[in-house]
Design a protein around this motif. Structure first.
Motif, short mmCIF file in Angstrom:
data_model
loop_
_atom_site.label_atom_id
_atom_site.label_comp_id
_atom_site.label_asym_id
_atom_site.label_seq_id
_atom_site.Cartn_x
_atom_site.Cartn_y
_atom_site.Cartn_z
N GLU A 754 38.61 -49.85 -4.33
CA GLU A 754 39.65 -50.46 -5.18
C GLU A 754 41.02 -49.85 -4.89
O GLU A 754 42.03 -50.56 -4.76
N LEU A 755 41.04 -48.52 -4.77
CA LEU A 755 42.31 -47.84 -4.48
C LEU A 755 42.83 -48.23 -3.10
O LEU A 755 44.05 -48.39 -2.90
N THR A 764 52.52 -48.01 -3.47
CA THR A 764 52.93 -46.82 -2.73
C THR A 764 52.11 -45.62 -3.16
O THR A 764 51.44 -45.64 -4.20
N ARG A 765 52.20 -44.55 -2.35
CA ARG A 765 51.46 -43.34 -2.71
C ARG A 765 51.97 -42.75 -4.01
O ARG A 765 51.19 -42.27 -4.84
N SER A 766 53.29 -42.78 -4.22
CA SER A 766 53.84 -42.23 -5.47
C SER A 766 53.37 -43.03 -6.66
O SER A 766 53.08 -42.48 -7.73
N GLN A 767 53.27 -44.37 -6.51
CA GLN A 767 52.76 -45.20 -7.61
C GLN A 767 51.29 -44.89 -7.89
O GLN A 767 50.86 -44.87 -9.05
N ALA A 841 43.80 -38.84 -4.36
CA ALA A 841 43.78 -40.30 -4.27
C ALA A 841 44.87 -40.81 -3.34
O ALA A 841 44.66 -41.76 -2.56
N ALA A 842 46.03 -40.17 -3.39
CA ALA A 842 47.15 -40.62 -2.55
C ALA A 842 46.91 -40.36 -1.07
O ALA A 842 47.50 -41.01 -0.21
N ARG A 843 46.02 -39.40 -0.76
CA ARG A 843 45.77 -39.05 0.64
C ARG A 843 44.67 -39.91 1.28
O ARG A 843 44.34 -39.75 2.45
N LEU A 844 44.08 -40.85 0.51
CA LEU A 844 43.00 -41.68 1.05
C LEU A 844 43.51 -42.54 2.21
O LEU A 844 44.62 -43.11 2.15
N ASP A 845 42.70 -42.64 3.26
CA ASP A 845 43.02 -43.53 4.36
C ASP A 845 42.74 -44.96 3.91
O ASP A 845 41.62 -45.28 3.46
#
Length: 853
Positions: A754-755, A764-767, A841-845
């Motif tokens: 989902e992510l 975006t990663r920040s979001q 979570a933001a680092r997920l490929d």
């Protein structure tokens, strides 16, 4: 079963991160519990060794046989023995030496003019026993006192007061005595007996300042000759001792001292820590249960495939239980090592903050290791049991289904059960605190209220998250809306995650409310009972301090600004066979400075054979004005008193009042605990206070405070207690935050695909980081608000239950500022807990996340 074990081991190796939070929760809870038990065992053993070393040369102690113990005190007051008995004891065959031991209160003044000690432990003074084997103190530097005014003090007091040999200082007994330090001493090899201070004087000075008359001592220390055992010495002494005097072995005396420290300090100290260990483990239970529940939910398809391949329910359940067992045993074993480290750290920390404990190695008993290990394993397995059973019930066809939506929050059975529990809890609590006062019923209601909160958690979480998260749609747009929907996705999971934080916040709120209520009670007591303008007291509590000179009230009363000054002393006696505290004062002046309520009879005519008592005690003892009451004093004398007055209030004036003339024949060291002062008409508080302060400088410079200041300082110990409570509860809150972080981490693993899709469509990663953080904040906000509500309710229950169980009237107070701070800290902690999962979570490929099954 072997297949189950292999499967469990493979799962643990493959998913180590899943159980990191569970491992830490168990580790911290067990470490705190083990550290508390090891610390308690160590302190008891070290105190036992210290007292044994200090009194090793004393084979027998001669003392009064009877002690008068007042309610709320564990150690009684004994009658002095005559120093003339020393000659009699000396002549008993087998006695090598005997010496009187005179003891009293004496507080040293340090080099900076501030009193040393007084913060709980006693500040003692006595005669310096010249026989080194009978003296529990050992001369470490200098010499023994030889002339009047010379003293030996314990080295710990010298260090704390920056005093050295040759210095001249003041000893408050409570009258001011100029003394010169000629020696420094140790106790049992230590610089002192914990924080107790000691001043050794010549025998003549000790008799002059610490006793009512010469020729009296607290005890007589006896040393046996070669080949005479302690019990044999006691048997030889018994026939020559007068009636009412006994001899006990030195070993028994040392044990009584150890038991006194254990009952007054160590038991309270360890019980206090054990309570917080229990809270930490309770919080850990929710975190552990939630972790296993999520892991089992994530492995639904995996378990279904195992069932389809022929695995039985028992095997699937056993595999999950085995995983929990491995985590439980390894985390608990690590917790034992951590507990030993905590105990070692506390032994170093307490002396560093001014509370020296006896030196000695850590004492690690079998029970202190087995109990925390068993508790850790049981807590972990118990928390994982329901998820394990749920795993075993997985149907084989579940492998073909998509993950089911969690509807647990909407469960009608849960809602009805929770409401019924809440109603029963409210009824039991209200009955126990308002209708028929009962601590048991109130406690049962409080426990049921906690259970009701947990049961209703999933039901309440949906509505609470909708309300708390509604501003996020406007403030944070799509990111805020997604965070709110994620928190709503699994009400049971949200509630279970928040419950751990809720308990921590509830206990913090409970103690905050109770502390504020105690302060309000003290302020109410002083405002209601104290009609004077200023109060003179010494800044001490517990057994510390030396009190006030009984001459201070007279000196203040002669000031032109003062209308009335009355000193309140303290005595003890048995009233019709029961130990009671006596207030020794001028009853006429007392009535002018204290509101005693309705007075039946006359306070002006107590004389030397009259007594005044409160209505509560009059009802308890079945006494009225004109009744006779027999008082037995510590000197062994009995006297019949006539009840000449019955008054209403008792908080500050006490339950029994006698005159100084009536107390004088039975007194020991004459001390006042408080001087109440009323000014003449037209004298301002500032002017009168300044005049009293000037007069008080000649009597040890005690505190002079207005009524409000006196109420605030009387409640000063509450802030100290709350600081310790908050420090200890930080552990429970830390475990709760680990639970939130662990839940979010597992949820991110669950929502990987989902992510990835969200990132693919433009998030975006920040979001993404903000979405996860706001989800964490919503969960924390729900737990924090629930904890505040529950804590405030339990605080009210505790205050009302205390009110019903005590003669004093307790006031309930909600401190809004402190509770707002607790709320902000709880929410901020939630944001902190979400940082690491958000970064992960933001680092997920993106492509790998989309491809995840």
């Amino acid at each position: 079963m072997n297949a189950s074990v292999r499967l469990s081991m493979s799962s643990l190796r493959a998913h180590k991160r899943r159980f990191a939070g569970t491992f830490l929760a168990v580790f911290l809870g067990v470490a705190f519990l083990a550290g508390t038990l090891v610390m308690g065992d160590t302190l008891r053993a070290n105190f036992d060794t210290m007292f044994g070393d200090a009194t090793s040369g004393t084979d027998a102690v001669v003392r009064s046989a009877d002690a008068i113990t007042t309610p709320g005190e564990s150690q009684g007051v004994r009658q002095p023995v005559s120093t003339a008995l020393v000659k009699t004891v000396d002549q008993v065959p087998g006695v090598a030496a005997a010496a009187p031991s005179i003891q009293g209160a004496g507080q040293l003044v340090g080099a900076n003019g501030e009193a040393i000690g007084g913060k709980g432990p006693p500040t003692l003074a006595g005669n310096w026993i010249t026989d080194p084997e009978l003296n529990p103190y050992r001369l470490a530097e200098g010499r023994t006192p030889a002339r009047s005014g010379e003293v030996v003090i314990n080295r710990g007091a010298a260090d704390k007061g920056h005093l050295k040999i040759g210095d001249t200082t003041t000893l408050r007994t409570p009258d001011l005595v100029k003394v010169t330090i000629v020696g420094l001493a140790t106790f049992g090899g230590e610089d002192g007996m914990a924080q107790v201070t000691f001043t050794g004087m010549t025998q003549s000075d000790a008799e002059k300042y610490l006793t009512a008359k010469p020729g009296e001592a607290a005890t007589i220390q006896v040393r046996a000759g070669p080949g005479v055992s302690q019990q044999a010495l006691v048997d030889r002494l018994a026939p020559v001792l007068p009636k009412g005097v006994e001899a006990i072995t030195g070993q028994k005396s040392a044990q009584e001292n150890t038991d006194m420290v254990s009952s007054q300090f160590l038991t309270i100290f360890t019980t206090f820590l054990l309570v917080f260990s229990g809270i930490a483990l309770l919080v850990a239970t929710f975190s552990i249960h939630n972790t296993f529940a999520i892991v089992i939910a994530q492995r639904t398809r995996e378990n279904a495939l195992l069932r389809a391949l022929g695995a039985s329910r028992r095997q699937v359940t056993a595999a999950t239980v085995t995983e929990a067992s491995v985590v439980a045993v390894t985390a608990s074993a690590a917790g034992l090592a951590g507990g030993i480290g905590i105990a070692a750290g506390l032994k170093v920390l307490f002396p560093a903050i001014g509370f020296p404990f006896p030196e000695g190695d850590l004492v690690i008993r079998t029970l202190s290791m087995v109990l925390p290990l068993a508790v850790g394993v049981i807590v972990c397995l118990g928390s994982a049991l329901m998820p394990a059973v749920r795993a075993g019930r997985t149907a084989p066809l579940a492998a073909l289904r998509e993950t089911a939506v969690d509807q647990s929050g909407a469960s009608r059975v849960r809602a009805v059960t929770g409401m019924a529990l809440a109603a029963f809890a409210t009824g039991a609590t209200l009955t126990g605190v308002l209708i028929s006062p009962s601590l048991l019923l109130a406690g049962l209601g409080a426990v049921l209220a906690l259970v009701a909160f947990v049961v209703l958690g999933p039901v309440a979480s949906s509505m609470a998250v909708r309300v708390l998260g509604s501003p996020l749609d406007r403030l944070r747009g799509v990111t805020g809306g997604l965070a709110r929907r994620n928190a709503l996705r699994s009400p049971r999971r949200t509630a279970a995650t928040a419950s751990a934080l809720m308990i921590g916040v509830a206990v913090v709120s409970l103690f905050t409310v109770f502390g504020a209520s105690l302060k309000a009670t003290m302020d109410q007591t002083v405002s209601r009972s104290f009609a004077g303008d200023v109060a003179v007291s010494t800044p001490s509590f517990g057994a510390g301090g030396s009190g006030l000179s009984p001459r201070l009230a007279g000196a203040v009363g002669r000031l032109p600004e003062v209308d009335t000054a009355v000193g309140l002393g303290r005595g003890v006696a048995e009233v019709d066979g029961k130990g009671r505290a006596l207030t020794v004062t001028d009853p006429t002046a007392l009535a002018r400075t204290f509101d005693l309520g309705t007075v039946h009879g006359s306070l002006n005519a107590l004389g030397t054979d009259g007594i005044a008592i409160t209505e509560t005690e009059a009802d308890r003892q079945h006494l009225t004005t004109g009744s006779k009451a027999q008082l037995a004093f510590t000197d062994g004398k009995k006297q019949t008193f006539t009840v000449r007055a019955v008054y209403g209030e008792s908080e500050l004036a006490g339950d029994y009042v006698i005159t100084r003339a009536a107390w004088a024949p039975h007194r020991t060291q004459d001390v006042d605990t408080l001087v109440a002062v009323s000014f003449k008409d037209g004298v301002s508080t500032a002017t009168g206070k300044a005049a009293v302060e000037k007069a008080a400088t000649h009597y040890g410079n005690p505190q002079v405070q207005t009524r409000h200041e006196y109420a605030q300082s009387s409640a000063g110990g509450i802030d100290m207690m709350l600081t310790l409570v908050y420090a200890l509860l930080a552990l429970a809150v830390l475990i709760a935050l680990l639970g939130i972080a662990n839940t979010l981490t597992l949820a991110i693993h669950e929502r990987t695909r989902e992510l990835g899709l969200l990132r693919a469509v433009g998030q975006t990663r920040s979001q993404l980081r903000a979405m996860v953080r706001w989800e964490s904040v919503l969960v924390a906000a729900f737990g924090t608000l629930g904890g505040l509500a529950l804590g405030a309710f339990l605080g009210w229950v505790l205050v009302k239950a205390s009110d019903g169980a005590s003669d004093s009237a307790f006031a309930f107070a909600l401190p809004p500022v402190q509770l707002v701070v607790v709320a902000l800290v709880g929410v901020a902690a939630g944001a902190l807990a979400g940082l690491r999962p958000a970064r992960r979570a933001a680092r997920l490929d993106v492509l790998r996340a989309i491809a995840t099954e």
